[in-house]
Write a protein that holds these residues in place. Structure first.
Motif, PDB file in Angstrom:
ATOM      1  N   ARG A   1      -2.311   3.650 -51.729  1.00 23.53           N
ATOM      2  CA  ARG A   1      -3.640   3.274 -51.234  1.00 23.53           C
ATOM      3  C   ARG A   1      -3.802   1.754 -51.128  1.00 23.53           C
ATOM      4  O   ARG A   1      -4.576   1.270 -50.321  1.00 23.53           O
ATOM      5  CB  ARG A   1      -4.746   3.796 -52.186  1.00 23.53           C
ATOM      6  CG  ARG A   1      -4.688   5.285 -52.494  1.00 23.53           C
ATOM      7  CD  ARG A   1      -4.966   6.104 -51.256  1.00 23.53           C
ATOM      8  NE  ARG A   1      -5.122   7.525 -51.553  1.00 23.53           N
ATOM      9  CZ  ARG A   1      -4.160   8.342 -51.932  1.00 23.53           C
ATOM     10  NH1 ARG A   1      -2.932   7.899 -52.086  1.00 23.53           N
ATOM     11  NH2 ARG A   1      -4.410   9.631 -52.145  1.00 23.53           N
ATOM     12  N   ASP A   2      -3.096   1.026 -52.001  1.00 28.14           N
ATOM     13  CA  ASP A   2      -3.273  -0.430 -52.083  1.00 28.14           C
ATOM     14  C   ASP A   2      -1.949  -1.147 -51.844  1.00 28.14           C
ATOM     15  O   ASP A   2      -1.741  -2.251 -52.329  1.00 28.14           O
ATOM     16  CB  ASP A   2      -3.798  -0.804 -53.483  1.00 28.14           C
ATOM     17  CG  ASP A   2      -2.840  -0.371 -54.593  1.00 28.14           C
ATOM     18  OD1 ASP A   2      -1.959   0.480 -54.323  1.00 28.14           O
ATOM     19  OD2 ASP A   2      -2.948  -0.888 -55.710  1.00 28.14           O
ATOM     20  N   ILE A   3      -1.036  -0.519 -51.143  1.00 26.21           N
ATOM     21  CA  ILE A   3       0.312  -1.097 -51.029  1.00 26.21           C
ATOM     22  C   ILE A   3       0.309  -2.314 -50.100  1.00 26.21           C
ATOM     23  O   ILE A   3       0.811  -3.379 -50.461  1.00 26.21           O
ATOM     24  CB  ILE A   3       1.347  -0.037 -50.557  1.00 26.21           C
ATOM     25  CG1 ILE A   3       1.221   1.244 -51.407  1.00 26.21           C
ATOM     26  CG2 ILE A   3       2.763  -0.596 -50.640  1.00 26.21           C
ATOM     27  CD1 ILE A   3       1.344   1.061 -52.894  1.00 26.21           C
TER      28      ILE A   3
ATOM     29  N   LYS B   1      23.462  -4.514 -40.424  1.00 23.37           N
ATOM     30  CA  LYS B   1      23.313  -5.947 -40.149  1.00 23.37           C
ATOM     31  C   LYS B   1      21.841  -6.382 -40.188  1.00 23.37           C
ATOM     32  O   LYS B   1      21.533  -7.555 -40.146  1.00 23.37           O
ATOM     33  CB  LYS B   1      23.868  -6.270 -38.757  1.00 23.37           C
ATOM     34  CG  LYS B   1      25.355  -6.054 -38.645  1.00 23.37           C
ATOM     35  CD  LYS B   1      25.884  -6.748 -37.407  1.00 23.37           C
ATOM     36  CE  LYS B   1      27.382  -6.544 -37.326  1.00 23.37           C
ATOM     37  NZ  LYS B   1      27.822  -6.033 -36.064  1.00 23.37           N
ATOM     38  N   MET B   2      20.942  -5.430 -40.199  1.00 23.10           N
ATOM     39  CA  MET B   2      19.520  -5.776 -40.104  1.00 23.10           C
ATOM     40  C   MET B   2      18.972  -6.184 -41.463  1.00 23.10           C
ATOM     41  O   MET B   2      19.426  -5.716 -42.504  1.00 23.10           O
ATOM     42  CB  MET B   2      18.720  -4.574 -39.594  1.00 23.10           C
ATOM     43  CG  MET B   2      18.960  -4.273 -38.134  1.00 23.10           C
ATOM     44  SD  MET B   2      17.983  -2.844 -37.659  1.00 23.10           S
ATOM     45  CE  MET B   2      18.451  -2.686 -35.946  1.00 23.10           C
ATOM     46  N   LYS B   3      17.937  -7.017 -41.410  1.00 24.98           N
ATOM     47  CA  LYS B   3      17.279  -7.451 -42.643  1.00 24.98           C
ATOM     48  C   LYS B   3      16.629  -6.245 -43.322  1.00 24.98           C
ATOM     49  O   LYS B   3      16.044  -5.395 -42.658  1.00 24.98           O
ATOM     50  CB  LYS B   3      16.220  -8.490 -42.276  1.00 24.98           C
ATOM     51  CG  LYS B   3      15.545  -9.100 -43.452  1.00 24.98           C
ATOM     52  CD  LYS B   3      14.413 -10.028 -43.034  1.00 24.98           C
ATOM     53  CE  LYS B   3      13.583 -10.358 -44.259  1.00 24.98           C
ATOM     54  NZ  LYS B   3      12.266 -10.826 -43.945  1.00 24.98           N
ATOM     55  N   LYS B   4      16.734  -6.192 -44.645  1.00 25.97           N
ATOM     56  CA  LYS B   4      16.086  -5.095 -45.378  1.00 25.97           C
ATOM     57  C   LYS B   4      14.603  -5.420 -45.543  1.00 25.97           C
ATOM     58  O   LYS B   4      14.249  -6.418 -46.173  1.00 25.97           O
ATOM     59  CB  LYS B   4      16.723  -4.945 -46.766  1.00 25.97           C
ATOM     60  CG  LYS B   4      18.156  -4.440 -46.722  1.00 25.97           C
ATOM     61  CD  LYS B   4      18.182  -2.964 -47.008  1.00 25.97           C
ATOM     62  CE  LYS B   4      19.598  -2.417 -46.997  1.00 25.97           C
ATOM     63  NZ  LYS B   4      19.619  -0.967 -46.839  1.00 25.97           N
ATOM     64  N   LEU B   5      13.773  -4.618 -44.968  1.00 28.66           N
ATOM     65  CA  LEU B   5      12.336  -4.901 -44.964  1.00 28.66           C
ATOM     66  C   LEU B   5      11.619  -4.256 -46.149  1.00 28.66           C
ATOM     67  O   LEU B   5      12.154  -3.366 -46.810  1.00 28.66           O
ATOM     68  CB  LEU B   5      11.695  -4.345 -43.681  1.00 28.66           C
ATOM     69  CG  LEU B   5      12.342  -4.667 -42.350  1.00 28.66           C
ATOM     70  CD1 LEU B   5      11.523  -4.044 -41.220  1.00 28.66           C
ATOM     71  CD2 LEU B   5      12.456  -6.171 -42.157  1.00 28.66           C
ATOM     72  N   THR B   6      10.385  -4.714 -46.353  1.00 26.75           N
ATOM     73  CA  THR B   6       9.469  -4.017 -47.253  1.00 26.75           C
ATOM     74  C   THR B   6       8.446  -3.345 -46.346  1.00 26.75           C
ATOM     75  O   THR B   6       7.826  -4.005 -45.510  1.00 26.75           O
ATOM     76  CB  THR B   6       8.769  -5.025 -48.191  1.00 26.75           C
ATOM     77  OG1 THR B   6       9.769  -5.630 -49.002  1.00 26.75           O
ATOM     78  CG2 THR B   6       7.731  -4.340 -49.069  1.00 26.75           C
ATOM     79  N   ILE B   7       8.296  -2.043 -46.503  1.00 28.43           N
ATOM     80  CA  ILE B   7       7.376  -1.299 -45.636  1.00 28.43           C
ATOM     81  C   ILE B   7       6.287  -0.664 -46.507  1.00 28.43           C
ATOM     82  O   ILE B   7       6.586   0.076 -47.457  1.00 28.43           O
ATOM     83  CB  ILE B   7       8.126  -0.225 -44.826  1.00 28.43           C
ATOM     84  CG1 ILE B   7       9.240  -0.891 -43.990  1.00 28.43           C
ATOM     85  CG2 ILE B   7       7.159   0.565 -43.930  1.00 28.43           C
ATOM     86  CD1 ILE B   7      10.087   0.075 -43.183  1.00 28.43           C
ATOM     87  N   ALA B   8       5.044  -0.996 -46.197  1.00 27.23           N
ATOM     88  CA  ALA B   8       3.904  -0.475 -46.960  1.00 27.23           C
ATOM     89  C   ALA B   8       3.203   0.595 -46.128  1.00 27.23           C
ATOM     90  O   ALA B   8       2.891   0.373 -44.961  1.00 27.23           O
ATOM     91  CB  ALA B   8       2.926  -1.613 -47.255  1.00 27.23           C
ATOM     92  N   ILE B   9       2.978   1.754 -46.757  1.00 23.85           N
ATOM     93  CA  ILE B   9       2.279   2.840 -46.050  1.00 23.85           C
ATOM     94  C   ILE B   9       1.055   3.249 -46.869  1.00 23.85           C
ATOM     95  O   ILE B   9       1.187   3.658 -48.020  1.00 23.85           O
ATOM     96  CB  ILE B   9       3.205   4.064 -45.837  1.00 23.85           C
ATOM     97  CG1 ILE B   9       4.476   3.647 -45.090  1.00 23.85           C
ATOM     98  CG2 ILE B   9       2.463   5.169 -45.091  1.00 23.85           C
ATOM     99  CD1 ILE B   9       5.406   4.801 -44.733  1.00 23.85           C
ATOM    100  N   ASP B  10      -0.119   3.104 -46.289  1.00 19.95           N
ATOM    101  CA  ASP B  10      -1.341   3.504 -46.981  1.00 19.95           C
ATOM    102  C   ASP B  10      -2.072   4.559 -46.170  1.00 19.95           C
ATOM    103  O   ASP B  10      -1.831   4.711 -44.964  1.00 19.95           O
ATOM    104  CB  ASP B  10      -2.255   2.285 -47.185  1.00 19.95           C
ATOM    105  CG  ASP B  10      -1.681   1.322 -48.209  1.00 19.95           C
ATOM    106  OD1 ASP B  10      -1.489   1.748 -49.368  1.00 19.95           O
ATOM    107  OD2 ASP B  10      -1.401   0.152 -47.866  1.00 19.95           O
ATOM    108  N   GLY B  11      -2.982   5.252 -46.836  1.00 20.48           N
ATOM    109  CA  GLY B  11      -3.774   6.246 -46.117  1.00 20.48           C
ATOM    110  C   GLY B  11      -4.475   7.191 -47.081  1.00 20.48           C
ATOM    111  O   GLY B  11      -4.241   7.134 -48.304  1.00 20.48           O
ATOM    112  N   TYR B  12      -5.334   8.049 -46.520  1.00 17.72           N
ATOM    113  CA  TYR B  12      -6.094   9.001 -47.320  1.00 17.72           C
ATOM    114  C   TYR B  12      -5.169  10.073 -47.913  1.00 17.72           C
ATOM    115  O   TYR B  12      -3.993  10.171 -47.545  1.00 17.72           O
ATOM    116  CB  TYR B  12      -7.174   9.668 -46.456  1.00 17.72           C
ATOM    117  CG  TYR B  12      -8.244   8.698 -46.035  1.00 17.72           C
ATOM    118  CD1 TYR B  12      -9.208   8.283 -46.946  1.00 17.72           C
ATOM    119  CD2 TYR B  12      -8.275   8.179 -44.743  1.00 17.72           C
ATOM    120  CE1 TYR B  12     -10.184   7.370 -46.571  1.00 17.72           C
ATOM    121  CE2 TYR B  12      -9.260   7.270 -44.368  1.00 17.72           C
ATOM    122  CZ  TYR B  12     -10.207   6.873 -45.293  1.00 17.72           C
ATOM    123  OH  TYR B  12     -11.161   5.964 -44.932  1.00 17.72           O
TER     124      TYR B  12
END
Ligand code: DC
Length: 244
Positions: A147-149, A15-26
């Motif tokens: 890196r740039d998400i 039932k939850m909204k489908k999110l966009t999840i951005a993960i950045d890092g070294y």
């Protein structure tokens, strides 16, 4: 915390909204592991954008577009339309196909690692890959790491994470990962490569690695894989339970 601590939320997932999840890092900070684990739990698409830069780098190496570690910019720009990258699910793992060939193992080689940051600074390469990455995220329900998400690919992502870990931990993790894949490397070689890539990745003009102001930082130096996942899942459910 454990797998059952989010049982109620997991049951409500459809039932939850489908999110966009951005993960950045070294490099080697565990971004892809977290992205993969989260995607599995949430039933989202997982995209390791670094694999795409590695795919272009492998093409360049194989086709003589890099000489003495120097990319031939003119020839690489000309070759871009001939480079087709695609992810396919095989036995619950994402495999990268370069022009119909599964190159998932080869893109992890030392040769590719040595050149990938130099390929990733090329504006035309970034433009092509960012376009493809945005198309993959058109419908939400996606977790992409790179890196740039959060800054360039999905600046409007509902959840942005910046993952970090101490240098010692990152070097050891990458060394263990390479060893498990049968790729021989010394700890010092891995350290030099990570440092060099981190410097280039965070100092380039286009799409450098930055910690955007709306990203939540996760330092996982002392977290287990499960603890890191639980923390991130908590953030997703918190987002969904507030009035968005
Ligand atoms: O995540 P990784 O170490 O596999 O990434 C390989 C290289 O690709 C990394 O040195 C920087 C580059 N990269 C990038 O410039 N932008 C991204 N979104 C992902 C990776």
């Amino acid at each position: 915390m454990g797998a059952f601590s989010f049982l109620k939320e997991l049951l409500l997932l459809p039932k939850m909204k489908k999110l966009t999840i951005a993960i950045d890092g070294y490099s080697a900070c565990g971004k892809s592991t977290l992205a993969k684990d989260l995607a599995e739990k949430l039933g989202y698409i997982f995209i390791d954008s670094g694999a795409m830069y590695r795919g272009v780098s492998l093409y360049c190496l194989r086709n003589g577009l890099v000489e003495n570690s120097i990319p031939d910019l003119i020839e690489i720009k000309k070759a871009l339309p001939k480079i087709n990258l695609e992810f396919k699910r095989i036995k619950d793992e994402n495999h990268l196909f370069l022009n119909e060939e599964d190159v998932s193992i080869e893109i992890r080689s030392n040769e590719v690692a040595q050149i990938v940051s130099k390929i990733a600074v090329i504006g035309e390469v970034r433009k092509k890959l960012v376009n493809e990455q945005r198309k993959m995220g058109e419908f939400g329900g996606i977790i992409m790491d790179g890196r740039d998400i959060g800054s360039v690919v999905f600046p409007n992502a509902e959840l942005k994470l910046f993952v970090t870990a101490s240098e010692e931990v990152r070097v050891q993790r990458r060394f263990d990962e390479l060893k498990s894949k049968g790729i021989i490397s010394s700890i010092e070689e891995v350290r030099t490569n990570l440092k060099e890539r981190d410097y280039i990745d965070s100092h380039r003009k286009i799409g450098p690695l930055i910690q955007v102001s709306d990203a939540i930082v996760i330092d996982n130096s002392n977290l287990s894989r499960q603890e890191q996942l639980d923390f991130a899942l908590g953030l997703v459910f918190e987002y969904n339970s507030t009035s968005h």
